[in-house]
Design a protein around this motif. Structure first.
Motif, PDB file in Angstrom:
ATOM      1  N   THR A 112      -6.654  -6.780  -7.832  1.00 38.25           N
ATOM      2  CA  THR A 112      -7.490  -5.682  -8.071  1.00 38.25           C
ATOM      3  C   THR A 112      -8.280  -5.361  -6.927  1.00 38.25           C
ATOM      4  O   THR A 112      -9.517  -5.157  -7.195  1.00 38.25           O
ATOM      5  N   THR A 113      -7.842  -5.358  -5.865  1.00 33.54           N
ATOM      6  CA  THR A 113      -8.610  -5.153  -4.472  1.00 33.54           C
ATOM      7  C   THR A 113      -9.033  -3.906  -4.039  1.00 33.54           C
ATOM      8  O   THR A 113     -10.033  -3.849  -3.154  1.00 33.54           O
ATOM      9  N   GLY A 114      -8.651  -2.917  -4.854  1.00 32.77           N
ATOM     10  CA  GLY A 114      -8.983  -1.551  -4.769  1.00 32.77           C
ATOM     11  C   GLY A 114      -8.887  -0.902  -3.436  1.00 32.77           C
ATOM     12  O   GLY A 114      -7.757  -1.098  -2.779  1.00 32.77           O
ATOM     13  N   ALA A 115      -9.748  -0.150  -3.039  1.00 30.10           N
ATOM     14  CA  ALA A 115      -9.514   0.471  -1.499  1.00 30.10           C
ATOM     15  C   ALA A 115     -10.815   0.655  -0.979  1.00 30.10           C
ATOM     16  O   ALA A 115     -12.158   0.581  -1.754  1.00 30.10           O
ATOM     17  N   THR A 116     -10.932   0.901   0.496  1.00 29.83           N
ATOM     18  CA  THR A 116     -12.134   1.009   1.122  1.00 29.83           C
ATOM     19  C   THR A 116     -12.269   2.299   1.620  1.00 29.83           C
ATOM     20  O   THR A 116     -11.204   2.997   2.152  1.00 29.83           O
ATOM     21  N   ALA A 117     -13.566   2.760   2.481  1.00 27.63           N
ATOM     22  CA  ALA A 117     -13.907   3.817   2.813  1.00 27.63           C
ATOM     23  C   ALA A 117     -13.138   4.179   4.316  1.00 27.63           C
ATOM     24  O   ALA A 117     -13.185   3.138   4.900  1.00 27.63           O
ATOM     25  N   ARG A 118     -12.782   5.370   4.475  1.00 24.78           N
ATOM     26  CA  ARG A 118     -12.158   5.621   5.768  1.00 24.78           C
ATOM     27  C   ARG A 118     -13.191   6.001   6.765  1.00 24.78           C
ATOM     28  O   ARG A 118     -14.272   6.558   6.294  1.00 24.78           O
ATOM     29  N   GLN A 119     -12.883   5.762   8.185  1.00 23.08           N
ATOM     30  CA  GLN A 119     -13.879   6.286   9.089  1.00 23.08           C
ATOM     31  C   GLN A 119     -13.159   7.199   9.932  1.00 23.08           C
ATOM     32  O   GLN A 119     -11.759   7.472   9.881  1.00 23.08           O
ATOM     33  N   LEU A 120     -14.089   7.989  10.533  1.00 23.81           N
ATOM     34  CA  LEU A 120     -13.684   9.116  11.370  1.00 23.81           C
ATOM     35  C   LEU A 120     -12.873   8.569  12.624  1.00 23.81           C
ATOM     36  O   LEU A 120     -11.959   9.175  13.212  1.00 23.81           O
ATOM     37  N   GLY A 121     -13.291   7.445  13.055  1.00 23.61           N
ATOM     38  CA  GLY A 121     -12.322   6.688  14.040  1.00 23.61           C
ATOM     39  C   GLY A 121     -13.129   6.983  15.616  1.00 23.61           C
ATOM     40  O   GLY A 121     -12.383   6.977  16.574  1.00 23.61           O
ATOM     41  N   LEU A 122     -14.260   7.457  15.349  1.00 19.72           N
ATOM     42  CA  LEU A 122     -15.085   7.853  16.871  1.00 19.72           C
ATOM     43  C   LEU A 122     -15.750   6.478  17.408  1.00 19.72           C
ATOM     44  O   LEU A 122     -16.184   5.969  16.487  1.00 19.72           O
ATOM     45  N   GLY A 248      -3.860  -5.491   2.926  1.00 21.58           N
ATOM     46  CA  GLY A 248      -3.746  -6.137   4.248  1.00 21.58           C
ATOM     47  C   GLY A 248      -2.942  -7.746   3.914  1.00 21.58           C
ATOM     48  O   GLY A 248      -2.025  -8.098   4.433  1.00 21.58           O
ATOM     49  N   LEU A 249      -3.750  -8.123   3.035  1.00 27.54           N
ATOM     50  CA  LEU A 249      -3.212  -9.677   2.264  1.00 27.54           C
ATOM     51  C   LEU A 249      -1.826  -9.819   2.110  1.00 27.54           C
ATOM     52  O   LEU A 249      -1.286 -11.069   1.934  1.00 27.54           O
ATOM     53  N   PHE A 250      -1.210  -8.834   1.593  1.00 25.79           N
ATOM     54  CA  PHE A 250      -0.049  -8.562   0.741  1.00 25.79           C
ATOM     55  C   PHE A 250       0.992  -8.096   1.567  1.00 25.79           C
ATOM     56  O   PHE A 250       2.079  -7.838   1.005  1.00 25.79           O
ATOM     57  N   ALA A 251       0.669  -7.773   3.213  1.00 21.94           N
ATOM     58  CA  ALA A 251       1.862  -7.156   3.676  1.00 21.94           C
ATOM     59  C   ALA A 251       3.172  -8.245   3.698  1.00 21.94           C
ATOM     60  O   ALA A 251       3.060  -9.300   3.994  1.00 21.94           O
ATOM     61  N   ASP A 252       4.346  -7.577   3.472  1.00 22.75           N
ATOM     62  CA  ASP A 252       5.503  -8.490   3.453  1.00 22.75           C
ATOM     63  C   ASP A 252       5.474  -9.300   2.379  1.00 22.75           C
ATOM     64  O   ASP A 252       6.289 -10.170   2.482  1.00 22.75           O
ATOM     65  N   ILE A 253       4.692  -9.199   1.476  1.00 23.48           N
ATOM     66  CA  ILE A 253       4.756 -10.159   0.369  1.00 23.48           C
ATOM     67  C   ILE A 253       4.842  -9.229  -0.916  1.00 23.48           C
ATOM     68  O   ILE A 253       5.744  -9.534  -1.722  1.00 23.48           O
ATOM     69  N   GLY A 260       0.256   2.212   1.805  1.00 23.32           N
ATOM     70  CA  GLY A 260      -0.169   1.028   1.677  1.00 23.32           C
ATOM     71  C   GLY A 260      -0.776   0.571  -0.001  1.00 23.32           C
ATOM     72  O   GLY A 260      -0.883  -0.599  -0.003  1.00 23.32           O
ATOM     73  N   TYR A 261      -0.443   1.545  -0.824  1.00 18.82           N
ATOM     74  CA  TYR A 261      -0.837   1.220  -2.135  1.00 18.82           C
ATOM     75  C   TYR A 261       0.370   0.316  -2.913  1.00 18.82           C
ATOM     76  O   TYR A 261       1.637   0.514  -2.534  1.00 18.82           O
ATOM     77  N   LEU A 262       0.049  -0.705  -3.634  1.00 14.42           N
ATOM     78  CA  LEU A 262       1.042  -1.648  -4.264  1.00 14.42           C
ATOM     79  C   LEU A 262       1.931  -0.683  -5.249  1.00 14.42           C
ATOM     80  O   LEU A 262       1.443  -0.065  -6.095  1.00 14.42           O
ATOM     81  N   LEU A 263       3.104  -1.135  -5.364  1.00 10.53           N
ATOM     82  CA  LEU A 263       4.186  -0.570  -6.365  1.00 10.53           C
ATOM     83  C   LEU A 263       4.042  -1.366  -7.352  1.00 10.53           C
ATOM     84  O   LEU A 263       4.121  -2.777  -7.463  1.00 10.53           O
ATOM     85  N   THR A 264       4.202  -0.744  -8.425  1.00 12.44           N
ATOM     86  CA  THR A 264       4.163  -1.614  -9.867  1.00 12.44           C
ATOM     87  C   THR A 264       5.409  -1.032 -10.622  1.00 12.44           C
ATOM     88  O   THR A 264       5.623   0.197 -10.464  1.00 12.44           O
TER      89      THR A 264
END
Ligand code: NAP
Length: 321
Positions: A112-122, A248-253, A260-264
């Motif tokens: 249940t690691t949720g989601a984090t805020a996006r940055q503008l990238g500047l 990110g912890l679950f990439a390729d697992i 990047g949302y987990l599929l159930t």
């Protein structure tokens, strides 16, 4: 490894989904270990009045609601670790969850690691984080009493943060890259009706100023049609442009969609790995509400409980034969 060293269930993450999963698994005597993360509480920690969670007719502050969720799970014996998980190994039973060099073995995991805020990238945005650039109006609004601030975004978060900020700031300029808003009409109307909020539409932020001063002094914005630049003086910039799942912890697992949302598996919280379940925003980019996250946390707890029962009957079947 001694059987007593293996947890029944580990919940990774501490938001509405994680704490609900912890509550249900604790009441089912599964003695959950909740590795809730340093930033426990999830996105509700940056939400002000929650007006849409049933049972709170007068509303409740997001952080207070998360404390209540956590306390309720704790009452039934959930154990909490305020640490970040650094690695997982789901290749065999028992599953393993790592915090640094420490490995925790478990029969089931609820993610249940949720989601984090996006940055503008500047670059200037990154350099001025914590020096006037914020992703959390509830955390930081009080620093901007009687000051001017800019909010970026056109969704419910931007409307909510802009409206909340007017309790402190003297003026809020909401910068959005289109004329149409993704936000719900009720939130948009509330912001529009607030005379402290000005709108800069069809406009993007191209630079945050104040690098020399070591604090935000304003933003340079660009009209997307004319290319014209202008400066807006401000002491704070609140970026409210959505979120990305923390996977990110679950990439390729674990299986994920393109974002990047987990599929159930439809109608369940089961991931592609037996014994690993996912709940809340980490697997839901559609509804993303505290109440739906809590609901799916409950589903994950019930799915994990059934999984453990099936494991036990397999084991007793094996030992009987
Ligand atoms: P969102 O709905 O995805 O909106 C993100 C906004 O940021 C959009 O307007 C988007 O513009 C803009 N944006 C994205 N990337 C950008 C970039 N790089 N530069 C400039 N602008 C950018 O995200 P949200 O507002 O965080 O809401 C997420 C979900 O939570 C929604 O379902 C929302 O209803 C819910 N929510 C509910 C409440 C509440 O009911 N109290 C409060 C907050 C959030 P475009 O529109 O052009 O794509």
């Amino acid at each position: 490894m001694a059987a007593s060293d293996v947890h029944e269930v580990i919940v990774i993450g501490g938001g509405p989904a994680g704490y609900t999963a912890a509550l249900y698994t604790a009441r089912a005597n599964m003695r959950p270990l909740v590795i809730e993360g340093f930033q426990w509480g999830g996105q509700l920690m940056i939400t002000s009045d929650v007006e849409n969670y049933p049972g709170y007719p007068d509303g409740i502050m997001g952080p207070e609601m998360m404390q209540e969720f956590r306390r309720q799970a704790e009452r039934f014996g959930a154990e909490f670790m305020t640490e970040d998980v650094t690695r997982v190994d789901f290749t065999e039973q028992p599953l393993r969850v790592f915090v640094g060099d420490d490995a925790y073995a478990t029969k089931s995991v609820i993610v249940t690691t949720g989601a984090t805020a996006r940055q503008l990238g500047l670059e200037s945005e990154i350099a001025l984080q914590g020096k006037g650039v914020s992703y959390c109006a509830v955390c930081d609004a009080a620093f901007f009493r009687d000051k001017d601030v800019v909010v970026v975004g056109g969704g419910d978060s931007a409307m909510e943060e802009a409206t909340f900020l007017t309790k402190f700031a003297s003026k809020v300029t909401l910068v959005h890259r289109r004329r149409e808003f993704r936000a719900s009409p009720i939130m948009t109307d509330r912001a529009r009706a607030n005379e402290k909020i000005e709108f800069a539409l069809d406009t993007t932020v191209s630079e945050v100023t104040g690098l020399d001063e070591g604090r935000v002094t304003g933003v340079v914005v660009e009209n997307v049609h004319t290319g014209e630049h202008r400066s807006i003086a401000a002491d704070g910039l609140f970026v409210a442009i959505g979120h990305d799942p923390t996977t990110g912890l679950f990439a390729d697992i674990l299986d994920m969609d393109e974002a990047g949302y987990l599929l159930t598996r439809k109608g369940t919280t089961e991931t592609n790995v037996a014994g690993v379940f996912a709940a809340g925003d980490v697997q839901d980019h559609v509804y993303r509400q505290a109440v739906t996250a809590a609901g799916s946390g409950c589903m994950a707890a019930l799915d994990a409980e059934r999984y453990l029962t099936s494991l036990e009957s397999d084991e007793s079947g094996e030992s009987a034969s």
